[in-house]
Motif scaffolding. Sequence first.
Motif, PDB file in Angstrom:
ATOM      1  N   UNK A  34      11.736  62.712 -31.814  1.00  0.00           N
ATOM      2  CA  UNK A  34      12.802  63.119 -30.895  1.00  0.00           C
ATOM      3  C   UNK A  34      12.423  62.893 -29.442  1.00  0.00           C
ATOM      4  N   UNK A  35      11.136  62.823 -29.143  1.00  0.00           N
ATOM      5  CA  UNK A  35      10.715  62.598 -27.770  1.00  0.00           C
ATOM      6  C   UNK A  35      10.747  61.148 -27.358  1.00  0.00           C
ATOM      7  N   UNK A  36      11.026  60.247 -28.268  1.00  0.00           N
ATOM      8  CA  UNK A  36      11.171  58.841 -27.914  1.00  0.00           C
ATOM      9  C   UNK A  36       9.925  58.016 -28.041  1.00  0.00           C
ATOM     10  N   UNK A  37       8.949  58.491 -28.798  1.00  0.00           N
ATOM     11  CA  UNK A  37       7.712  57.726 -28.932  1.00  0.00           C
ATOM     12  C   UNK A  37       7.943  56.402 -29.658  1.00  0.00           C
ATOM     13  N   UNK A  38       8.976  56.369 -30.516  1.00  0.00           N
ATOM     14  CA  UNK A  38       9.257  55.158 -31.268  1.00  0.00           C
ATOM     15  C   UNK A  38      10.376  54.327 -30.646  1.00  0.00           C
ATOM     16  N   UNK A  39      10.817  54.693 -29.449  1.00  0.00           N
ATOM     17  CA  UNK A  39      11.882  53.946 -28.789  1.00  0.00           C
ATOM     18  C   UNK A  39      11.399  52.576 -28.336  1.00  0.00           C
ATOM     19  N   UNK A  40      12.340  51.667 -28.252  1.00  0.00           N
ATOM     20  CA  UNK A  40      12.046  50.367 -27.672  1.00  0.00           C
ATOM     21  C   UNK A  40      12.072  50.434 -26.150  1.00  0.00           C
ATOM     22  N   UNK A  41      11.820  49.321 -25.486  1.00  0.00           N
ATOM     23  CA  UNK A  41      11.778  49.340 -24.018  1.00  0.00           C
ATOM     24  C   UNK A  41      13.121  49.711 -23.386  1.00  0.00           C
ATOM     25  N   UNK A  42      14.231  49.298 -23.992  1.00  0.00           N
ATOM     26  CA  UNK A  42      15.547  49.613 -23.431  1.00  0.00           C
ATOM     27  C   UNK A  42      15.814  51.116 -23.520  1.00  0.00           C
ATOM     28  N   UNK A  44      13.639  53.563 -23.863  1.00  0.00           N
ATOM     29  CA  UNK A  44      12.731  54.328 -23.002  1.00  0.00           C
ATOM     30  C   UNK A  44      13.212  54.309 -21.553  1.00  0.00           C
ATOM     31  N   UNK A  45      13.756  53.180 -21.126  1.00  0.00           N
ATOM     32  CA  UNK A  45      14.243  53.092 -19.744  1.00  0.00           C
ATOM     33  C   UNK A  45      15.511  53.930 -19.555  1.00  0.00           C
ATOM     34  N   UNK A  46      16.391  53.897 -20.538  1.00  0.00           N
ATOM     35  CA  UNK A  46      17.676  54.593 -20.421  1.00  0.00           C
ATOM     36  C   UNK A  46      17.491  56.108 -20.452  1.00  0.00           C
ATOM     37  N   UNK A  47      16.441  56.594 -21.040  1.00  0.00           N
ATOM     38  CA  UNK A  47      16.221  58.041 -21.074  1.00  0.00           C
ATOM     39  C   UNK A  47      16.108  58.625 -19.671  1.00  0.00           C
ATOM     40  N   UNK A  48      15.665  57.841 -18.720  1.00  0.00           N
ATOM     41  CA  UNK A  48      15.473  58.356 -17.368  1.00  0.00           C
ATOM     42  C   UNK A  48      16.298  57.603 -16.325  1.00  0.00           C
ATOM     43  N   UNK A  49      17.185  56.748 -16.746  1.00  0.00           N
ATOM     44  CA  UNK A  49      17.975  55.969 -15.793  1.00  0.00           C
ATOM     45  C   UNK A  49      19.338  55.655 -16.392  1.00  0.00           C
ATOM     46  N   UNK A  50      20.316  55.419 -15.517  1.00  0.00           N
ATOM     47  CA  UNK A  50      21.671  55.097 -15.972  1.00  0.00           C
ATOM     48  C   UNK A  50      21.919  53.602 -16.032  1.00  0.00           C
TER      49      UNK A  50
END
Length: 331
Positions: A34-42, A44-50
Amino acid sequence: MSQSVRRRLADLFGTPFGVAVLACLALAGWALWTGGALDGPVARHVRASSVYVAPGVELDRAAAERIIGNRRLVVLMLAPGADLRQGCRQVERAADGTVVLVMSRDGDEYDTYGCALLPGRDDGNFGRAFVAEMAVSRGVDTFADRPLEALKVVTVNYDLLVKAGTVPDGARTISPSLPRFLLAAAAIVAVVAGATVLYVGGRRAGRLADARRRRRDDSADARSALSAAAAVLAQQIIDLDRWYAMAERQAHVDGAKETFGRKYLTLTSDYAALLERVTAVDADDEDAVRRLVERVDALSGRASALTGSATENGARRPKSARGAGARPSGD
């Protein structure tokens, strides 16, 4: 899996410790997922940016973020020919609760794909999500060569959807997820607990080291006292050896000399047996060293008594000899 391995796993996880280990592993896995450790680069970027801008795409990301502001709107600007639907899938968890517009330049216009990740989008809000996906990208082709102006059009479309009630109002807040809070709290607890354990363990180790040092000092003192007492006893026995030789020569004349010889032999025999124990004693065995010191002191006392007896008998002997030689001259 072999029977022995299964038995060992059952023995481990059948205990409270094993259950705690499983719970920690489950918590860690949930936090990572749930914390995004398995997220891709897109994602991971979208979690903190619009705004996400793919490599090679010309767009002032900072200016684009200022245009979108804190709206529940996420824009992905991908390279020409990219799979827009796949881009929407990549941010499904990271951008949950927002309206996502995936864009890529296609000649003199934009290729767009919208996905409204609104609550209940697959149930009661399916229609509203469909309308939002279709309406949010209207008019962007007019500004194909000016991407910032196209983003302004997107924000206007989004505001209209909010005013119409199609999209719920409210600002997007970017904050760490609950698992990240838990991981941060666990890290703090681990640091505090580790520091406490190190502090308490260090104090305990220091006390143990000091106690061992005191015991070593006491053992060294006791060993020194034993060595000194044994040296004194050895010198006493050496001094008595002269008297023993005299007693051997005169034993047939004086019965006291014979008694002295027997006591001296007993003393030396006891000293020889004691010397083996002194040599083999463990310096850390305080009780054994103390008993040997007492034993050496007892033998030293016997040696002192024999020395006094030998001195007294040796001093009287010349007097009797002088008396025996004086009687014939008197006659």
